[in-house]
Design a protein around this motif. Structure first.
Motif, PDB file in Angstrom:
ATOM      1  N   LEU A  47       0.838  -1.190   0.000  1.00 22.02           N
ATOM      2  CA  LEU A  47       0.000   0.000   0.000  1.00 22.02           C
ATOM      3  C   LEU A  47       0.874   1.241   0.000  1.00 22.02           C
ATOM      4  CD1 LEU A  47      -2.816   1.313   0.187  1.00 22.02           C
ATOM      5  CD2 LEU A  47      -2.655   1.098   2.684  1.00 22.02           C
ATOM      6  N   TRP A  48       0.698   2.084  -1.007  1.00 23.69           N
ATOM      7  CA  TRP A  48       1.529   3.279  -1.174  1.00 23.69           C
ATOM      8  C   TRP A  48       0.847   4.522  -0.619  1.00 23.69           C
ATOM      9  CZ3 TRP A  48       0.803   7.779  -4.059  1.00 23.69           C
ATOM     10  CH2 TRP A  48       1.948   8.557  -4.284  1.00 23.69           C
ATOM     11  N   GLY A  49      -0.468   4.532  -0.631  1.00 22.21           N
ATOM     12  CA  GLY A  49      -1.253   5.676  -0.188  1.00 22.21           C
ATOM     13  C   GLY A  49      -2.569   5.673  -0.940  1.00 22.21           C
ATOM     14  N   GLY A  50      -3.136   6.864  -1.159  1.00 21.09           N
ATOM     15  CA  GLY A  50      -4.374   6.881  -1.923  1.00 21.09           C
ATOM     16  C   GLY A  50      -5.202   8.126  -1.677  1.00 21.09           C
ATOM     17  N   VAL A  51      -6.509   7.971  -1.886  1.00 25.19           N
ATOM     18  CA  VAL A  51      -7.461   9.073  -1.771  1.00 25.19           C
ATOM     19  C   VAL A  51      -8.578   8.662  -0.816  1.00 25.19           C
ATOM     20  CG1 VAL A  51      -9.066  10.578  -3.022  1.00 25.19           C
ATOM     21  CG2 VAL A  51      -6.985   9.759  -4.161  1.00 25.19           C
ATOM     22  N   TYR A  52      -8.960   9.584   0.069  1.00 22.19           N
ATOM     23  CA  TYR A  52     -10.057   9.314   1.008  1.00 22.19           C
ATOM     24  C   TYR A  52     -11.084  10.433   0.886  1.00 22.19           C
ATOM     25  CZ  TYR A  52     -12.563   7.948   5.230  1.00 22.19           C
ATOM     26  OH  TYR A  52     -13.538   7.541   6.106  1.00 22.19           O
ATOM     27  N   PRO A  69      -0.790   6.968   8.800  1.00 21.18           N
ATOM     28  CA  PRO A  69      -0.318   8.335   8.536  1.00 21.18           C
ATOM     29  C   PRO A  69       1.052   8.405   7.877  1.00 21.18           C
ATOM     30  CG  PRO A  69      -0.171   7.824  10.867  1.00 21.18           C
ATOM     31  CD  PRO A  69      -0.921   6.689  10.244  1.00 21.18           C
ATOM     32  N   LYS A  70       1.820   7.319   7.847  1.00 21.49           N
ATOM     33  CA  LYS A  70       3.152   7.355   7.235  1.00 21.49           C
ATOM     34  C   LYS A  70       3.087   7.356   5.709  1.00 21.49           C
ATOM     35  CE  LYS A  70       5.461   5.055  11.092  1.00 21.49           C
ATOM     36  NZ  LYS A  70       6.291   3.896  11.514  1.00 21.49           N
TER      37      LYS A  70
END
Length: 442
Positions: A47-52, A69-70
């Motif tokens: 998991l790299w990140g994304g949109v919420y 949060p990292k």
């Protein structure tokens, strides 16, 4: 709470979960109660990140901690509808720290992104951004009446901190062999392209400047396109049409066919009108000149990739005793026209069309192919001779003899293994020779 998960490739193509787990890059969309809630971006299965998508009742700090949060997260919130367009605020976070800039994204009513403008987090001044002018499937001004641009055609305007165009990216080789231009190169090459596409001065200004953020013009303003055809369905100019005994006038609103008018000796006989759900049939008929005969096409549906229309003939606001269902393939060619009794809804008659244009000629040793308009039309009746077929019309008279019209029994005795040689399956042949099913399964 109903949760649905969908996986996409890096190019936004749908894939299964199994395919995603074998991919180096993919996105996982999580829907809650029919609303997109989160987009998770994966790289090498991590998991790299994304949109919420933050709801008003949610606490931002709690959401960020729950997300991990990292990672890099974009938080979309403060959704607004302005002039019919959807506007989101987008804030960027890394380790709970908000970036020094934020952006606002504008979506049109079809959910296409048309603007993404970046602002300074303190001064709220424009720092850059992009706007998209989308012209996919719109008629090509210099082409034939049926020629349209590719589905994904667009022009991307890239803005600098002054809100003016820095660079332009064009999806098609419209103006030269380049995709990317400086501002001066683009406007010199584009000439009057936007005027040809029917854009107003307000629309041109909107796409070529960072501000205003939201358009103040109507989405998908309808451009009226009128074309003329002779009785053989060949394109002619308006001047040429007015010198003919018979011609038809085709009226499109944007890329949507709206009306076809038939003329004889310069007098309007009637024609075909395409009725859409937001329209009222009586108002439409009255506006058309109800004393003439009009075919009303309505209740359009997509079934197995085919267009299906209901067709009714009206004279003096009265519908005829039958109605039809018309099936068109992806290229707009007629596949089936079946007439039904208005009361019993039983099939009365009809026609199905087997098109073999450009297919290799089976008995030729060379690379010869059939003509562009080659087809066989099966006329269907209640008491058919073969299946539901009563009569057969063949566009190419040389295939089975010197005729183009055959009784069903004679046609099939002459046809022999013609369909088998063309690769037509038993299921396909059954379709063309029977009322049912209305829409092909193949």
């Amino acid at each position: 709470m109903i949760t649905k998960i969908i996986f996409f490739t890096n190019d936004d193509e749908f894939i299964t979960e199994e395919e995603a787990l074998k991919s180096s890059k993919y996105t996982k969309h999580i829907w809650v109660n029919k609303a997109l809630k989160k987009e998770e971006i994966y790289r090498e299965q991590q998991l790299w990140g994304g949109v919420y998508y933050l709801s008003p009742e949610e606490n931002l700090a709690e959401v960020l901690i729950a997300l991990n949060p990292k990672l890099n997260w974009t938080i979309k919130d403060n959704k607004q509808i302005i002039n019919g367009y959807t506007v989101w605020d987008c804030k960027f976070y890394d380790n709970l720290e908000q970036a020094s800039t934020y952006s606002k994204i504008v979506l049109d009513p079809d959910e296409n992104k048309i603007a993404n403008i970046i602002y300074d987090g303190l001064t709220h001044q424009v720092k850059g951004g992009v706007k998209f002018y989308k012209f996919g499937n719109k008629p090509i001004p210099w082409g034939n009446p049926d020629d349209v641009f590719d589905e994904d055609s667009d022009i991307l305007f890239i803005f600098g901190e002054d809100g003016e165009v820095d660079a332009v990216h064009v999806s098609d080789f419209l103006f030269s062999n380049d995709f990317t231009y400086s501002a001066s190169q683009f406007f010199r090459a584009a000439g009057n392209f936007f005027e040809q596409m029917g854009l107003s001065d307000d629309e041109i200004y909107y796409y070529t400047h960072a501000e205003p953020l939201v358009p103040n013009f109507e989405h998908n303003k309808e451009v009226v396109i009128i074309s003329f055809f002779d009785q053989f369905n060949q394109v002619v100019t308006e001047k040429e049409a007015l010198d003919l005994d018979r011609f038809s006038k085709q009226i499109r609103m944007g890329n949507v066919l709206k009306k076809e008018e038939e003329y004889k000796d310069q007098q309007l006989l009637g024609g075909t009108y395409y009725l859409y759900p937001e329209e009222n049939i009586i108002e439409a008929l009255t506006s058309l000149n109800s004393s003439l005969q009009w075919k009303i096409m309505s209740n359009k549906q997509m079934v197995n990739g085919y267009e299906v229309w209901e067709s009714r003939i009206y004279t003096d606001l009265e519908a005829g005793p039958t109605y039809s269902k018309v099936v068109l393939d992806r290229d707009g060619n007629e596949v089936a026209i079946i007439d039904y009794d208005r009361v019993s809804h039983e099939a009365e008659s009809g026609m199905k069309v087997y098109n073999y244009s450009h297919k290799p000629i089976p008995w030729s040793d060379s690379e010869d192919v059939f003509n562009e308009d080659s087809d066989i039309r099966f006329l269907l009746i209640k008491e058919g001779r073969v299946g539901d077929v009563g009569t057969v019309f063949v566009s190419d008279f040389y295939i089975f003899g010197d005729d183009v019209c055959y009784d069903a029994l004679k046609f099939f005795s002459l046809a022999g293994d013609f369909f088998e040689k063309l690769g037509v399956s038993d299921e396909e042949l059954h379709y063309y020779t029977h009322f049912e099913p209305l829409v092909p399964h193949f």
